[in-house]
Design an enzyme around this catalytic site. Structure first.
Site, short mmCIF file in Angstrom:
data_model
loop_
_atom_site.label_atom_id
_atom_site.label_comp_id
_atom_site.label_asym_id
_atom_site.label_seq_id
_atom_site.Cartn_x
_atom_site.Cartn_y
_atom_site.Cartn_z
N ASP A 196 0.86 -1.20 0.00
CA ASP A 196 0.00 0.00 0.00
C ASP A 196 0.89 1.25 0.00
O ASP A 196 0.84 2.03 0.94
CB ASP A 196 -0.93 -0.02 1.23
N HIS B 206 9.90 -0.08 9.05
CA HIS B 206 8.95 -1.20 9.08
C HIS B 206 9.11 -2.13 7.87
O HIS B 206 9.61 -3.25 7.98
CB HIS B 206 7.50 -0.68 9.11
#
Ligand code: BDR
Ligand code: CA
Length: 314
Positions: free
Chosen positions: A10, A239
């Site tokens: 995303d 991340h």
């Protein structure tokens, strides 16, 4: 042999960094990008993935996927984290790369079935596409090499609230299906990604090459740095690139194995709970499912050295 991966994404600033990290990693073959709602709408995620494909030379296929979680509508995009366009609100040219006619779910199924035992799925957004692919073609479970996902928090608090990490909270039902399916899952969650902080000096040093990609990462990371500064962190949490580091050099991570369930409702929706108990229970919803490998610790210096050496080529 190169490791074939599909990144389900995303994008997202750290997604973009992960994708470009994979692009430069000599022993990874990026088979495609599949997009999902999350940091932005799926339409914007697809535009961003096409833009990233352009940056990588235009040969990486992009397939558009889910625009909402399995069992509800989507109600928010975190534009304060990644910007309204997901890439730090920098100006983007219209990409030359066009998304495939095939959608993300079918692309994942086709690629896995055509390359049995070879493809690792690398979801770095909500797990909706992966859960839908598994539901449509359950046989992919025995045909993937593995699933290496960014999300969850086994030993630490969440980042959206004390319970939940963002990718888990965006589609907890899909996440629970991934952890309870019979396939090898590795969870790269906040346990390690909150330890790996890239500060501005490091980012400048690594991306100062003057290349398109170096300049691009320098530009998009400004927004992400500002967001982290506003929360009291001097640097950005790494991340999504952590999944790629795990694929390249798993031995810099400490793994604990255990069965995981994801809470799907209520104030703890998105909470990942690993059974870490050494004692048996009379009865639990954690029984009868495969153990996942969970990254619970990382050699941060080794990680930062690895990322720098791959992104700079030395
Ligand atoms: C995850 O959420 C998104 O904001 C990031 O792209 C990452 O995938 C971190 O919780
Ligand atoms: Ca992401």
């Amino acid at each position: 042999m190169k490791k074939k991966i599909i990144i389900d994404t995303d994008p997202g600033i750290d997604d973009a960094m992960a994708i470009l990290f994979a692009h430069f990693a000599a022993d990874i073959e990026l088979v495609g990008l599949t997009t999902v709602f999350g940091n932005v709408s799926v339409e914007q995620a697809t535009i961003n993935a096409c833009y990233l494909s352009d940056l990588m030379g235009g040969n990486i296929p992009v397939a558009a996927g889910s625009d909402h979680p399995l069992n509800r509508k989507n109600d928010r995009y975190p534009d304060w984290v990644h910007g309204k366009n997901g890439l730090g609100d920098i100006t983007l040219n219209t990409p030359q790369t066009k998304a495939l006619e095939t959608d993300a779910v079918d692309f994942i199924i086709e690629q896995v079935l055509q390359n049995p035992g070879e493809i690792t799925l690398v979801p770095i957004g909500p797990l909706t596409n992966i859960a839908r692919a598994l539901e449509k073609a359950p046989e992919i479970a025995s045909k993937v090499k593995g699933v290496v996902l960014m999300g969850g928090a086994a030993t630490v608090n969440g980042n959206v609230n004390p319970a939940a990490e963002a990718n888990m909270l965006s589609d907890p039902l899909a996440a629970d299906r991934i952890f309870t399916a019979d396939w090898p899952v590795t969870m790269v969650g906040l346990d390690v990604t909150h330890q790996i902080i890239m500060d501005e000096m490091y980012l400048k040093r690594v991306h100062q090459s003057g290349t398109n990609i170096g300049n691009f990462i320098t530009k998009i990371s400004q927004f992400y740095l500002e967001f982290h500064r506003s929360t009291g962190t001097d640097g950005l949490y790494t991340h999504d690139p952590s999944t790629i580091a795990y694929l390249i050099k798993p031995d810099i991570f400490t793994i604990e194995s255990g069965t995981i369930r994801v809470c799907t409702e209520g104030i703890t929706a998105g909470l990942t709970i690993m059974n870490r108990s050494r004692k048996p229970y009379q009865q639990t919803a954690w029984d009868g499912i495969p153990k996942s490998d969970v990254c619970i610790d990382v050699d941060v210096d080794a990680f930062l050295d690895l990322y720098a050496s791959i992104m700079t080529g030395h």
